[in-house]
Design a protein around this motif. Structure first.
Motif, PDB file in Angstrom:
ATOM      1  N   LEU A   1      -5.461  11.859 -39.319  1.00 20.15           N
ATOM      2  CA  LEU A   1      -4.610  12.496 -40.320  1.00 20.15           C
ATOM      3  C   LEU A   1      -3.149  12.144 -40.100  1.00 20.15           C
ATOM      4  N   ARG A   2      -2.720  12.138 -38.844  1.00 20.51           N
ATOM      5  CA  ARG A   2      -1.332  11.800 -38.532  1.00 20.51           C
ATOM      6  C   ARG A   2      -1.037  10.345 -38.894  1.00 20.51           C
ATOM      7  N   SER A   3      -2.011   9.462 -38.716  1.00 25.94           N
ATOM      8  CA  SER A   3      -1.826   8.049 -39.017  1.00 25.94           C
ATOM      9  C   SER A   3      -1.769   7.793 -40.524  1.00 25.94           C
ATOM     10  N   CYS A   4      -2.571   8.540 -41.280  1.00 24.41           N
ATOM     11  CA  CYS A   4      -2.650   8.322 -42.724  1.00 24.41           C
ATOM     12  C   CYS A   4      -1.596   9.099 -43.505  1.00 24.41           C
ATOM     13  N   TYR A   5      -1.296  10.297 -43.032  1.00 23.75           N
ATOM     14  CA  TYR A   5      -0.409  11.189 -43.782  1.00 23.75           C
ATOM     15  C   TYR A   5       0.685  11.766 -42.890  1.00 23.75           C
ATOM     16  N   PRO A   6       1.515  10.912 -42.287  1.00 23.52           N
ATOM     17  CA  PRO A   6       2.563  11.425 -41.398  1.00 23.52           C
ATOM     18  C   PRO A   6       3.594  12.237 -42.174  1.00 23.52           C
ATOM     19  N   GLY A   7       4.048  13.300 -41.554  1.00 27.26           N
ATOM     20  CA  GLY A   7       5.053  14.135 -42.185  1.00 27.26           C
ATOM     21  C   GLY A   7       5.917  14.809 -41.150  1.00 27.26           C
TER      22      GLY A   7
ATOM     23  N   PHE B   1     -13.732   0.338 -30.318  1.00 28.18           N
ATOM     24  CA  PHE B   1     -14.919   1.136 -29.980  1.00 28.18           C
ATOM     25  C   PHE B   1     -14.597   2.620 -30.062  1.00 28.18           C
ATOM     26  N   PHE B   2     -13.398   3.003 -29.653  1.00 29.71           N
ATOM     27  CA  PHE B   2     -13.031   4.412 -29.626  1.00 29.71           C
ATOM     28  C   PHE B   2     -12.118   4.823 -30.776  1.00 29.71           C
ATOM     29  N   SER B   3     -11.306   3.909 -31.314  1.00 29.33           N
ATOM     30  CA  SER B   3     -10.348   4.299 -32.352  1.00 29.33           C
ATOM     31  C   SER B   3     -10.164   3.162 -33.350  1.00 29.33           C
ATOM     32  N   SER B   4      -8.918   2.716 -33.547  1.00 32.81           N
ATOM     33  CA  SER B   4      -8.601   1.704 -34.566  1.00 32.81           C
ATOM     34  C   SER B   4      -9.056   2.156 -35.948  1.00 32.81           C
ATOM     35  N   PHE B   5      -8.772   3.429 -36.283  1.00 31.83           N
ATOM     36  CA  PHE B   5      -9.179   3.969 -37.575  1.00 31.83           C
ATOM     37  C   PHE B   5      -8.546   3.167 -38.697  1.00 31.83           C
ATOM     38  N   GLY B   6      -9.232   3.156 -39.832  1.00 32.32           N
ATOM     39  CA  GLY B   6      -8.772   2.328 -40.930  1.00 32.32           C
ATOM     40  C   GLY B   6      -9.322   0.925 -40.768  1.00 32.32           C
ATOM     41  N   TRP B   7      -8.519  -0.052 -41.100  1.00 37.44           N
ATOM     42  CA  TRP B   7      -8.951  -1.458 -41.051  1.00 37.44           C
ATOM     43  C   TRP B   7      -8.415  -2.076 -39.762  1.00 37.44           C
ATOM     44  N   LEU B   8      -9.023  -1.669 -38.633  1.00 36.90           N
ATOM     45  CA  LEU B   8      -8.566  -2.061 -37.305  1.00 36.90           C
ATOM     46  C   LEU B   8      -7.099  -1.685 -37.105  1.00 36.90           C
ATOM     47  N   GLU B   9      -6.795  -0.427 -37.378  1.00 37.49           N
ATOM     48  CA  GLU B   9      -5.436   0.091 -37.260  1.00 37.49           C
ATOM     49  C   GLU B   9      -5.472   1.364 -36.413  1.00 37.49           C
ATOM     50  N   ALA B  10      -4.360   2.082 -36.372  1.00 37.84           N
ATOM     51  CA  ALA B  10      -4.281   3.416 -35.785  1.00 37.84           C
ATOM     52  C   ALA B  10      -4.996   3.500 -34.435  1.00 37.84           C
ATOM     53  N   ASP B  11      -4.609   2.638 -33.516  1.00 41.24           N
ATOM     54  CA  ASP B  11      -5.211   2.657 -32.177  1.00 41.24           C
ATOM     55  C   ASP B  11      -4.745   3.886 -31.396  1.00 41.24           C
ATOM     56  N   PHE B  12      -5.653   4.402 -30.553  1.00 40.56           N
ATOM     57  CA  PHE B  12      -5.246   5.422 -29.599  1.00 40.56           C
ATOM     58  C   PHE B  12      -4.215   4.824 -28.636  1.00 40.56           C
ATOM     59  N   PRO B  13      -3.393   5.650 -28.007  1.00 38.74           N
ATOM     60  CA  PRO B  13      -2.553   5.143 -26.915  1.00 38.74           C
ATOM     61  C   PRO B  13      -3.432   4.477 -25.864  1.00 38.74           C
TER      62      PRO B  13
ATOM     63  N   LEU C   1       0.300   4.490 -39.849  1.00 39.27           N
ATOM     64  CA  LEU C   1       1.102   4.808 -38.671  1.00 39.27           C
ATOM     65  C   LEU C   1       0.259   4.525 -37.426  1.00 39.27           C
ATOM     66  N   HIS C   2       0.880   4.218 -36.308  1.00 35.29           N
ATOM     67  CA  HIS C   2       0.209   3.872 -35.055  1.00 35.29           C
ATOM     68  C   HIS C   2      -0.458   2.511 -35.127  1.00 35.29           C
ATOM     69  N   SER C   3      -0.005   1.647 -36.044  1.00 34.35           N
ATOM     70  CA  SER C   3      -0.487   0.275 -36.084  1.00 34.35           C
ATOM     71  C   SER C   3       0.728  -0.646 -36.157  1.00 34.35           C
ATOM     72  N   ARG C   4       0.502  -1.935 -36.018  1.00 34.34           N
ATOM     73  CA  ARG C   4       1.605  -2.885 -36.038  1.00 34.34           C
ATOM     74  C   ARG C   4       2.236  -2.942 -37.439  1.00 34.34           C
ATOM     75  N   PRO C   5       3.539  -2.797 -37.531  1.00 34.82           N
ATOM     76  CA  PRO C   5       4.203  -2.753 -38.853  1.00 34.82           C
ATOM     77  C   PRO C   5       4.371  -4.136 -39.481  1.00 34.82           C
ATOM     78  N   ILE C   6       3.264  -4.811 -39.768  1.00 31.02           N
ATOM     79  CA  ILE C   6       3.327  -6.138 -40.379  1.00 31.02           C
ATOM     80  C   ILE C   6       3.818  -6.025 -41.817  1.00 31.02           C
ATOM     81  N   ASN C   7       3.305  -5.046 -42.549  1.00 33.04           N
ATOM     82  CA  ASN C   7       3.637  -4.821 -43.945  1.00 33.04           C
ATOM     83  C   ASN C   7       4.156  -3.395 -44.123  1.00 33.04           C
ATOM     84  N   PRO C   8       4.544  -3.020 -45.336  1.00 34.41           N
ATOM     85  CA  PRO C   8       4.994  -1.647 -45.561  1.00 34.41           C
ATOM     86  C   PRO C   8       3.938  -0.627 -45.147  1.00 34.41           C
ATOM     87  N   TYR C   9       4.388   0.545 -44.754  1.00 33.38           N
ATOM     88  CA  TYR C   9       3.465   1.598 -44.370  1.00 33.38           C
ATOM     89  C   TYR C   9       2.795   2.206 -45.597  1.00 33.38           C
TER      90      TYR C   9
END
Length: 535
Positions: A460-466, A342-354, A90-98
């Protein structure tokens, strides 16, 4: 604060940061870090007895790909870990399934990652990690063998290797504190410098995964500390050996650590109260020691004719014409990737901060650095020398990225995490904060802690949204532990954070504004060379 209390406080702060890192490591989905499957593949190849092949000769073993399917990081039927096949947070470009929509293999059914061969006939993807020195990977292999993890399910193996990486980063906080102290900050203010990594959440995102960046961060911090010592006292055999030895060890992590060659030369050439002959001799001797210990890169020149051979070749679209390359497109894309990662993009260059958060952090950090340089007093030269690798690395990354873009049409390799080996130099930020006394102390400390917490919640919100922000049942399933274990982990994170807040408030009471903004350097009129002004 006495010296003993200062040392105990530094150790306690380091421990609390390690607790936070460990919770991050347990929370990040498997294989989610940059090139994490490839790093794991290289470690397990050594465990399996296939050693360290020539760059480009190693392949990602099918057992790693199978684990990738079980973990949900790649789409069904995929044979690669490239972006074409990776699921998205979540919070990354939806190129593939989440990732949140993928079925995850239960812990009891997860396969082991052994054996791993150099080039299985069924392998499809190159493991480019052999372009790096093997030290980090040999250490990981030793951990696997020492704890008999060859037949462990992939989640337990990865968790153990992540904790190994965190152990390698232990020098970061003490080195940041030490650097601030050498630059003239009081003991109370130096402790505040130890919180700087919290204000850069991606530091925790990177040290939470299996990657040789952890060795680069830990050894890079030692180099910064050695340079800070050398820059604040007269040249001695001890400082020459410390700087050269620290850099030599650091060179066994990543080629980017060669950027420390610039401050190594500068710190001795700008040494005060020493003759030019002594300065040149010290720079030459320390550099020789560094290259002798870190001989891997010299060996590359002998073997391949280049400092770092390419681990793999990126495919070039048939329609690509370098004449159509747009520098504006390149720079804007590279700048966005660099700052966000530098500050975010958690995962594999994903989940960028606003973008507003990223820009806010960037502006605050840039302003804090500029202001601290202005307020550094007699330590300014040394401080600028410590900051010089940042400039050198940024120029190198952008230049390398541009040539890569011309060759492949892809903007890649310009990532903020490549600056992390230099992070301890940011300890000097507290030199500028001192003007605001206890209020400035508390403001920065609480800001750093809050930023770190925001980053963790964002992960956590990016990896496990609920529906209720975070899906704790999914969180537990992915990690492979009961929900009760997740609660214990989060409680440990919360307790460590509350402790940090209380320490900031307590230490701020001793953070009085200095009468003048000058570093405590060893000068001739203060007993140059006798060590009386050492921290």
């Amino acid at each position: 604060m006495s010296r003993k209390s200062f040392i105990r406080a530094s150790a306690g702060l380091t421990f609390l940061i390690i607790v936070l890192q460990s919770v991050w490591a347990m929370s990040m989905p498997a294989f989610r870090g940059p090139d994490e499957p490839h790093h794991v593949n290289s470690i397990m190849r050594i465990v399996s007895g296939d050693g360290w092949p020539e760059p480009g000769d190693a392949m990602v073993d099918p057992v790693i790909v199978q684990a990738g399917h079980e973990s949900g990081i790649i789409t069904p039927g995929a044979t690669h870990f490239t972006s074409t096949y990776r699921t998205r947070l979540l919070h990354s470009r939806p190129i593939n399934p989440y990732f949140a929509d993928m079925v995850i293999t239960p812990h009891d059914s997860r396969s082991p990652l052994y054996p791993v061969s150099k080039a299985d006939p069924a392998a499809h993807e190159v493991d480019q990690m052999t372009q790096h020195p093997p030290l980090y990977y040999a250490g990981g292999a030793a951990i696997v063998q020492a704890f008999d993890l060859q037949d462990a399910p992939w989640d337990r193996l990865i968790q153990a290797l992540r904790l190994y990486g965190i152990a390698l980063t232990i020098p970061l906080v003490p080195a940041t504190i030490y650097t601030a102290r050498r630059l003239g900050a009081s003991r109370h203010w130096s402790l505040l410098a130890g919180l700087v990594p919290l204000a850069i959440p991606q530091v925790f995102g990177i040290t939470a995964v299996v990657t040789n960046d952890t060795l680069a961060i830990g050894t890079g911090a030692l180099v910064v500390a050695a340079l800070a010592k050398a820059g604040t006292e007269r040249i001695t055999w001890k400082t020459v050996l410390l700087v050269g030895g620290a850099l030599g060890l650091a060179l066994w992590s990543k080629g980017l650590l060669l950027a420390f060659g610039l401050p190594l030369v500068l710190v001795f050439l700008f040494a005060r109260h020493d003759t030019w002959k002594r300065r040149l001799t010290a720079a030459l001797a320390s550099g020789t020691i560094a290259l002798t210990i870190g001989f891997w890169w010299v060996l590359n020149l002998v073997r391949y004719g280049v400092v770092q051979p390419a681990g793999y070749s990126r495919p070039v679209p048939e329609s690509w014409d370098p004449a159509n390359a747009s520098f504006t497109h390149y720079f804007s894309t590279a700048f966005r990737t660099f700052t966000t990662s530098f500050f975010s993009s958690f995962g594999w260059l994903e989940a960028d901060f606003p973008s507003a958060v990223t820009w806010g952090l960037l502006i605050l950090f840039a302003a804090a650095i500029v202001w601290s340089v202005i307020q550094a007093g007699r330590a300014r030269t040394t401080y600028l020398i410590l900051l010089s690798p940042f400039v050198g690395l940024i120029v190198l990354l952008y230049a390398q990225g541009w040539f890569n873009y011309l060759s492949t049409s892809v903007v890649a390799g310009v990532q903020g995490r490549y600056l992390y080996p230099c992070l301890a130099a940011f300890g000097g930020i507290v030199l500028g904060l001192r003007r605001w006394g206890p209020r400035g102390y508390r403001a920065f400390g609480l800001f750093a802690i809050a930023t770190g917490m925001f980053g963790f919640v964002w992960l956590l919100r990016s990896c496990y949204p609920g529906p209720a922000v975070i899906d704790f049942a999914r969180y537990a399933d992915v990690v492979g532990v009961p929900v009760s274990a997740i609660i214990v982990m989060l409680a440990a994170y919360l307790l460590a954070t509350i402790t940090l807040v209380s320490l900031v408030v307590r230490w701020s009471r001793g953070a009085a504004m200095p009468s003048e903004y000058q570093a405590t350097l060893v000068e001739e009129d203060a007993g140059a060379g006798d060590g009386r002004n050492e921290p």
